[in-house]
Motif scaffolding. Structure first.
Motif, PDB file in Angstrom:
ATOM      1  N   ARG A   1       0.816  -1.224   0.000  1.00 41.92           N
ATOM      2  CA  ARG A   1       0.000   0.000   0.000  1.00 41.92           C
ATOM      3  C   ARG A   1       0.847   1.270   0.000  1.00 41.92           C
ATOM      4  O   ARG A   1       0.373   2.346  -0.327  1.00 41.92           O
ATOM      5  CB  ARG A   1      -0.890   0.017   1.248  1.00 41.92           C
ATOM      6  CG  ARG A   1      -1.778  -1.190   1.407  1.00 41.92           C
ATOM      7  CD  ARG A   1      -2.405  -1.196   2.789  1.00 41.92           C
ATOM      8  NE  ARG A   1      -1.383  -1.191   3.829  1.00 41.92           N
ATOM      9  CZ  ARG A   1      -1.612  -0.922   5.116  1.00 41.92           C
ATOM     10  NH1 ARG A   1      -2.846  -0.640   5.506  1.00 41.92           N
ATOM     11  NH2 ARG A   1      -0.634  -0.938   5.994  1.00 41.92           N
ATOM     12  N   GLY A   2       2.114   1.130   0.431  1.00 41.92           N
ATOM     13  CA  GLY A   2       2.926   2.313   0.675  1.00 41.92           C
ATOM     14  C   GLY A   2       3.238   3.132  -0.565  1.00 41.92           C
ATOM     15  O   GLY A   2       3.107   4.353  -0.575  1.00 41.92           O
ATOM     16  N   VAL A   3       3.680   2.445  -1.627  1.00 42.59           N
ATOM     17  CA  VAL A   3       4.089   3.182  -2.834  1.00 42.59           C
ATOM     18  C   VAL A   3       2.924   3.942  -3.459  1.00 42.59           C
ATOM     19  O   VAL A   3       3.044   5.132  -3.780  1.00 42.59           O
ATOM     20  CB  VAL A   3       4.753   2.223  -3.845  1.00 42.59           C
ATOM     21  CG1 VAL A   3       4.990   2.952  -5.179  1.00 42.59           C
ATOM     22  CG2 VAL A   3       6.074   1.723  -3.300  1.00 42.59           C
ATOM     23  N   PRO A   4       1.739   3.311  -3.663  1.00 42.41           N
ATOM     24  CA  PRO A   4       0.617   4.091  -4.204  1.00 42.41           C
ATOM     25  C   PRO A   4       0.226   5.260  -3.310  1.00 42.41           C
ATOM     26  O   PRO A   4      -0.106   6.354  -3.816  1.00 42.41           O
ATOM     27  CB  PRO A   4      -0.516   3.063  -4.306  1.00 42.41           C
ATOM     28  CG  PRO A   4       0.170   1.755  -4.411  1.00 42.41           C
ATOM     29  CD  PRO A   4       1.391   1.866  -3.554  1.00 42.41           C
ATOM     30  N   ALA A   5       0.252   5.043  -1.988  1.00 43.07           N
ATOM     31  CA  ALA A   5      -0.095   6.134  -1.077  1.00 43.07           C
ATOM     32  C   ALA A   5       0.918   7.268  -1.190  1.00 43.07           C
ATOM     33  O   ALA A   5       0.568   8.455  -1.214  1.00 43.07           O
ATOM     34  CB  ALA A   5      -0.165   5.607   0.355  1.00 43.07           C
ATOM     35  N   ALA A   6       2.207   6.891  -1.243  1.00 41.17           N
ATOM     36  CA  ALA A   6       3.254   7.906  -1.386  1.00 41.17           C
ATOM     37  C   ALA A   6       3.115   8.652  -2.705  1.00 41.17           C
ATOM     38  O   ALA A   6       3.276   9.881  -2.771  1.00 41.17           O
ATOM     39  CB  ALA A   6       4.631   7.248  -1.280  1.00 41.17           C
ATOM     40  N   ALA A   7       2.817   7.911  -3.779  1.00 39.15           N
ATOM     41  CA  ALA A   7       2.647   8.549  -5.093  1.00 39.15           C
ATOM     42  C   ALA A   7       1.491   9.538  -5.067  1.00 39.15           C
ATOM     43  O   ALA A   7       1.580  10.646  -5.621  1.00 39.15           O
ATOM     44  CB  ALA A   7       2.425   7.488  -6.161  1.00 39.15           C
ATOM     45  N   PHE A   8       0.375   9.139  -4.439  1.00 42.66           N
ATOM     46  CA  PHE A   8      -0.766  10.055  -4.347  1.00 42.66           C
ATOM     47  C   PHE A   8      -0.360  11.324  -3.602  1.00 42.66           C
ATOM     48  O   PHE A   8      -0.658  12.436  -4.044  1.00 42.66           O
ATOM     49  CB  PHE A   8      -1.934   9.370  -3.639  1.00 42.66           C
ATOM     50  CG  PHE A   8      -3.197  10.208  -3.647  1.00 42.66           C
ATOM     51  CD1 PHE A   8      -4.223   9.912  -4.511  1.00 42.66           C
ATOM     52  CD2 PHE A   8      -3.343  11.311  -2.797  1.00 42.66           C
ATOM     53  CE1 PHE A   8      -5.387  10.692  -4.543  1.00 42.66           C
ATOM     54  CE2 PHE A   8      -4.482  12.092  -2.813  1.00 42.66           C
ATOM     55  CZ  PHE A   8      -5.510  11.787  -3.686  1.00 42.66           C
ATOM     56  N   CYS A   9       0.316  11.159  -2.445  1.00 38.94           N
ATOM     57  CA  CYS A   9       0.748  12.330  -1.655  1.00 38.94           C
ATOM     58  C   CYS A   9       1.573  13.284  -2.500  1.00 38.94           C
ATOM     59  O   CYS A   9       1.337  14.495  -2.521  1.00 38.94           O
ATOM     60  CB  CYS A   9       1.592  11.875  -0.463  1.00 38.94           C
ATOM     61  SG  CYS A   9       0.709  10.995   0.796  1.00 38.94           S
TER      62      CYS A   9
END
Length: 836
Positions: A607-615
Motif C-alpha cells: 500500500r505504501g508506494v501508491p499512497a506515497a505517489a498520491f501524496c
C-alpha cells in the motif's frame, strides 16, 4: 497634507522616478552627474547651428549665444511599441512622444503593471510651448497635403499631453494638463498629491516636458533678461547673469504611504506637505517675482507638513541665477524660515547643471532633491565661486555647498524643500522627507531564483538583458529576490518571453550577458516588430495536468521540494496525517527515506508506494495551483486517475486516500475483488466533476455518471488503460501546455509519440537518473510555462518571502527617427536683421 498620522492625514510616497535630461538618458545617470558636479550645457559651432536650420545671419549676430542644454535623440521614437503609424509619429509633437515613453518608464520604476494594478492611476502634467507644429509641420508640404493634417491638433496641442499618456499607458484615473509656465510640473505634483488624498486615484504620475525646435539651438541675450550672456548658469554667485535654456522630461509616481507600504513599494522619499499660491498684483510687473508670496508658499507648505524649518537640511531652489531673482528668492526663504540659526541648510539649483527646463523645471528640481535624500548626500552647486552680496547669505540659514558631501543623520529625518516659481506668479513649494527605514526580509527556502524578461522584438530582448546585467553589476547591494519579483509582478508581459534560473547575482549577470548575445545575433536576422500595441500577450493558454500514478514513484522524489516549498510540504504533511491510521506508519519515511527519520519501522507494504505517489502528486498539483497554474483538464494513468478525480471534486481528499490504499490491497483483480472495491468506493460521497478529465477505461472525457458510478471505478482494476487514446484526445486541441505532475516524464514522452508536433510538454520533477536539482528544474518549468504565455500568480509563487519592488532598468525602446522639417530646411530669423 500632514505627515502626522494622529491628524488623520498621511504623507505621500514617491514610488517612481523617470526622466531624460541633458547629459543623462536615465535617472541613475542624472544623479551621477549631479553628485559629480557635471555641467551638461552643449556649445555649438556656427556650422552646427546652420546645419540645424538656423539662418546664418542669426548665428552670426553678436547677441546670439551658441549654447543650450539639449536633449540628444529627441527626434527619435518607438512608434511600433505605442501602435503609431510612421505618419502619426511624424506629425506628433516630440514633447508628447517622449512624455509617453517617460510615463511608461516611471510606471515600470514603481514595479507595478497598470493592467494588474488594483486601482486608478492619474496623470498631471504640462509641457513647453509647441514649436513643432508652427515651425516644422506648417512649413512642410508633405504635412499640408496629408489627410492627417486635419487631425494633427490632438497630436500636438498641450491639452492632450496628459490624456495621450493615459491612453497609451492604459491609465483610468484623472488625466489633467497643467500649465503655469515655469512652475508647471511642481504644481502638477501638488495637484497629484491632493488627488491622492481625496481618493480620486490610487497612484498619480506628475511631471513635465520641454523641447524646442530646432533641437540644436542657442539663444538671444536681451539686457535684463532671463538668459546668461556667457552660456553658464551661476545660481547665487556674484557673477550670475541668468540661466541657460534646457530641455528634457521628468515624471514622478506618487502613492498614499499606507498603500505603498502594503505593496512593498520602493519608496524614494515622502512628501509630507506642499502648497501653491500666486503673487497677485503687489509687485513691479506681471513677470516680476514677489518676496512675500514666495515666503508665504514656503511657510504654508512647512506648516501643512508640520515641519520645523530648523529640521530642513537642503533647499532645491528655483535658482535662475538672475541678479534680481536670486536675492528675492533668498529673502523669501529667510522670511519663511524665520529662525536665528545660521548656515545649517544647503542651497542649490539644478539649473546650474542642466539649464532651465521651463515646464519640466520643477519636477527636475524635485528629482534632484529626492535623489539627494535617497542617497544621503548633498550634491554640489557648480559655477559658484563668490556669493552674491545682495543675498546676505551670512545672515540667513543657508549656505551654498561647492562639493558633494554626506548628509548626516540627525535627531529628525532628513528633510528638503523644493521651490518652483512661474512667470505670472504661480508659486509652488514641496516639502520632502527621507523614506522610512526598509525592513529587509530574510529570504529563506529557495536557493535558486527565477528571472523573467519579455519584449516585443529580439533586439529589445537583447537590450533588456544587457541593461539588466549592467544594473546588477553596478549595484552590489541589490537583492536578487527583489529584482526577480519586480520583473515577475511589475512589468507588462510581451510576446517574446525568456527566463533564467540563477542562484547568485554573479550567476545572473553571466546568464543575462549570454542571453543578450544570443538575441543580438537573432535580431540581426529578424525584421519588423512583434505587434501593434504595447499591451503585450495576455496569455490564455490551457494547461493540462498529467498524473503518472504509482508507476513513476521512486524514493526521495520531491525531497528537495519538500524542504524549499512550504505550500508543497503543507500538503504532504496533511496527507501523511490522514494516512497514518490507515497505514500504521508515517508515509514521509517512505517518500523521503534519505532524510526523514521517524520511530516507525516500515516493512514491505504494497500500500505504501501508491499512497506515497498520491501524496506527492496531490501536493505538486496544489503547489502549481497556489502559483496560479490551474488545469483546464487532466489525465491520470492508473491510480494517478484518483488524484485527478480528487482535484476535480469527485471525492474529497480523505476518501481519495482511502480508495488509493484499498486498491493497493488488490493484487489479483478478480470479479469478487472488483465488487469489493466498488463497495469501498460506494461508501464515500461522490460528486460530478468540476474539472474535465480523461477516463483511463474509455480513453475519452469522463461523464458525470461514470465519475460517480462505483462500478466504473472497479472496471479500472481489470481492463487495459487506454492511455494512447486519452493523450490523443488531449493534444487534439491546439494551444495546450501538457504538465506532468509527478516524477519524471513518462506521460509527456508518450504524448510526444502520439503527436509529433505536440504542444509544449513540461515536467515538474527531473528524470530520476539525472543529477539535476529538483528546485532548479521546477523553477525552470515555471519559467517555461510563463514563457508559453500562461500567467503565473507571482505573489503566490513567492509565498511568505514577501520581496520588495526595486528599481530596475525600464523597457529598451527601439527608437527610430520620425521628423518632418520645413521645406526650405531653414527657420525664420525671429527678428534678427542681417548685419553688414
Amino acid at each position: 497634507m500632514n505627515a502626522r498620522q494622529d491628524d488623520g492625514v498621511e504623507p505621500i510616497a514617491v514610488v517612481g522616478l523617470a526622466g531624460r535630461f541633458p547629459g543623462a538618458a536615465t535617472i541613475d545617470e542624472f544623479w551621477r552627474n549631479q553628485r559629480d558636479g557635471v555641467e551638461s550645457v552643449s556649445r555649438f559651432s556656427a556650422q552646427e547651428l546652420i546645419d540645424a536650420g538656423w539662418p546664418p545671419q542669426m548665428v552670426a549676430h553678436p547677441d546670439y549665444v551658441p549654447a543650450s542644454a539639449v536633449l540628444p535623440g529627441a527626434d527619435l521614437f518607438d512608434a511600433e511599441f505605442f501602435g503609431y503609424s510612421a505618419i502619426e509619429a511624424e506629425i506628433s509633437d516630440p514633447q508628447q512622444r517622449i512624455f509617453a515613453e517617460c510615463a511608461w518608464h516611471v510606471l515600470e520604476d514603481t514595479g507595478h503593471d497598470p493592467s494588474r494594478f488594483a486601482g486608478a492611476i492619474g496623470v498631471y502634467a504640462g509641457c513647453f510651448a509647441n514649436k513643432y507644429l508652427p515651425l516644422n509641420l506648417s512649413a512642410n508640404t508633405k504635412f499640408r497635403q496629408s489627410s492627417l493634417a486635419f487631425s494633427a491638433r490632438t497630436y500636438n496641442d498641450k491639452d492632450f499631453l496628459a490624456t495621450r499618456a493615459a491612453y497609451l499607458c492604459n491609465l483610468r484615473g484623472p488625466a489633467i494638463t497643467v500649465q503655469t509656465a515655469c512652475s508647471t510640473s511642481l504644481v502638477a505634483v501638488h495637484l497629484a498629491c491632493q488627488a491622492l488624498l481625496n481618493y480620486e486615484c490610487d497612484m498619480a504620475l506628475a511631471g513635465g516636458v520641454a523641447l524646442t525646435v530646432p533641437l540644436v539651438s542657442g539663444y538671444p541675450v536681451v539686457a535684463g533678461g532671463l538668459f546668461a550672456p556667457d552660456g553658464h548658469c551661476r545660481p547665487f554667485d556674484a557673477a550670475a547673469g541668468g540661466t541657460v535654456p534646457g530641455y528634457g522630461v521628468a515624471i514622478v509616481a506618487l502613492r498614499r504611504l499606507r498603500d505603498a507600504l502594503a505593496d512593498a513599494d520602493h519608496i524614494r522619499a515622502l512628501i509630507p506637505g506642499s502648497a501653491v499660491n500666486n503673487d497677485g498684483s503687489a509687485k513691479f510687473g506681471y513677470s516680476a517675482p514677489s518676496v512675500q508670496a514666495q515666503a508665504e508658499v514656503i511657510a504654508t507648505a512647512q506648516a501643512v507638513a508640520a515641519v520645523a524649518p530648523e529640521t530642513v537640511g537642503y533647499i532645491e531652489a528655483h535658482g535662475t541665477a538672475t541678479p534680481f531673482g536670486d536675492p528675492i528668492e533668498v529673502a523669501g526663504l529667510a522670511q519663511a524660515f524665520d529662525t536665528p540659526e545660521r548656515g545649517f541648510c544647503a542651497l542649490g539649483s539644478v539649473k546650474a547643471n542642466i539649464g532651465h527646463l521651463d515646464a519640466a523645471a520643477g519636477v527636475a528640481s524635485l528629482a534632484r532633491a529626492v535623489l539627494a535624500l535617497e542617497h544621503g548626500e548633498i550634491p554640489p552647486s557648480i559655477n559658484f565661486d563668490t556669493p552674491n552680496p545682495a543675498l546676505r547669505l551670512d545672515r540667513t540659514p543657508f549656505y551654498v555647498p561647492t562639493t558633494a558631501r554626506p548628509w548626516p543623520v540627525g535627531a529628525t529625518p532628513r528633510r528638503a524643500g523644493v521651490s518652483s516659481f512661474g512667470i505670472g506668479g504661480t508659486n509652488a513649494h514641496v516639502v520632502l522627507e527621507e523614506a522610512p527605514p526598509v525592513q529587509h526580509n530574510a529570504f529563506g527556502g529557495r536557493g535558486a531564483q527565477l528571472l523573467v524578461l519579455s519584449a516585443r522584438t529580439e533586439q529589445a530582448v537583447a537590450d533588456a538583458a544587457r541593461n539588466l546585467a549592467a544594473h546588477l553589476d553596478r549595484n552590489e547591494d541589490l537583492n536578487l529576490v527583489d529584482v526577480c519579483y519586480t520583473l515577475q509582478a511589475g512589468r507588462r508581459r510581451f510576446p517574446l518571453r525568456r527566463h533564467l534560473v540563477c542562484r547568485t547575482r554573479t550567476e545572473a549577470i553571466a546568464a543575462l550577458r549570454t542571453l543578450s548575445a544570443e538575441h543580438e545575433e537573432t535580431a540581426e536576422q529578424a525584421a519588423g516588430g512583434a505587434g501593434k500595441h504595447p499591451g503585450g500577450d495576455t496569455g490564455g493558454r490551457e494547461v493540462i495536468f498529467l498524473f503518472p500514478g504509482s508507476a513513476a514513484q521512486h524514493p526521495d522524489a520531491g525531497a528537495e521540494i519538500y524542504r524549499s516549498e512550504p505550500a508543497f510540504a503543507e500538503q504532504v504533511d496533511r496527507c501523511a496525517t490522514l494516512l497514518r491510521p490507515r497505514l500504521g506508519y508515517d508515509v514521509r519515511q517512505l517518500l523521503f527515506p534519505s532524510t526523514w527519520r521517524g520511530p516507525d519501522e516500515i516493512h514491505d507494504d504494497s500500500r505504501g508506494v501508491p499512497a506515497a505517489a498520491f501524496c506527492l502528486q496531490w501536493a505538486l498539483a496544489q503547489l502549481w495551483q497556489s502559483w496560479g497554474v490551474r488545469p483546464a483538464a487532466m489525465l491520470g494513468h492508473g491510480d494517478g486517475e484518483y488524484v485527478a478525480a480528487c482535484l476535480a471534486g469527485v471525492l474529497d481528499l480523505e476518501a481519495a486516500l482511502d480508495i488509493t490504499v484499498a486498491r493497493a490491497n488488490i493484487a489479483d483483480p478478480s470479479d469478487s475483488q472488483r465488487a469489493e472495491f466498488a463497495t469501498v468506493v460506494a461508501r464515500y460521497e461522490r460528486k460530478p466533476p468540476q474539472l474535465p478529465y480523461i477516463s483511463g477505461v474509455t480513453g475519452t472525457w469522463i461523464s458525470p455518471d461514470e465519475a460517480m458510478d462505483p462500478a466504473n471505478w472497479a472496471r479500472q482494476l481489470g481492463e487495459p488503460m487506454r492511455l494512447a487514446e486519452g493523450l490523443r484526445e488531449l493534444v487534439s486541441r491546439p494551444g495546450r501546455v501538457l504538465l506532468e505532475v509527478g516524477p519524471g516524464n513518462a506521460l509527456t514522452s508518450a504524448a510526444a509519440v502520439q503527436h509529433s508536433t505536440a504542444e509544449r510538454a513540461l515536467t515538474s520533477l527531473p528524470v530520476p537518473a539525472t543529477t539535476s536539482s529538483e528546485s532548479t528544474h521546477l523553477l525552470d518549468t515555471v519559467g517555461a510555462i510563463w514563457q508559453a504565455a500562461v500567467e503565473i500568480d507571482w505573489v503566490g509563487f513567492n509565498g511568505s518571502a514577501r520581496p520588495r519592488r526595486v528599481p530596475v532598468p525600464g523597457y529598451p525602446f527601439q527608437r527610430r527617427r520620425y521628423w518632418l522639417g520645413p521645406d526650405s530646411g531653414r527657420y525664420e530669423p525671429m527678428g534678427y536683421e542681417e548685419t553688414a
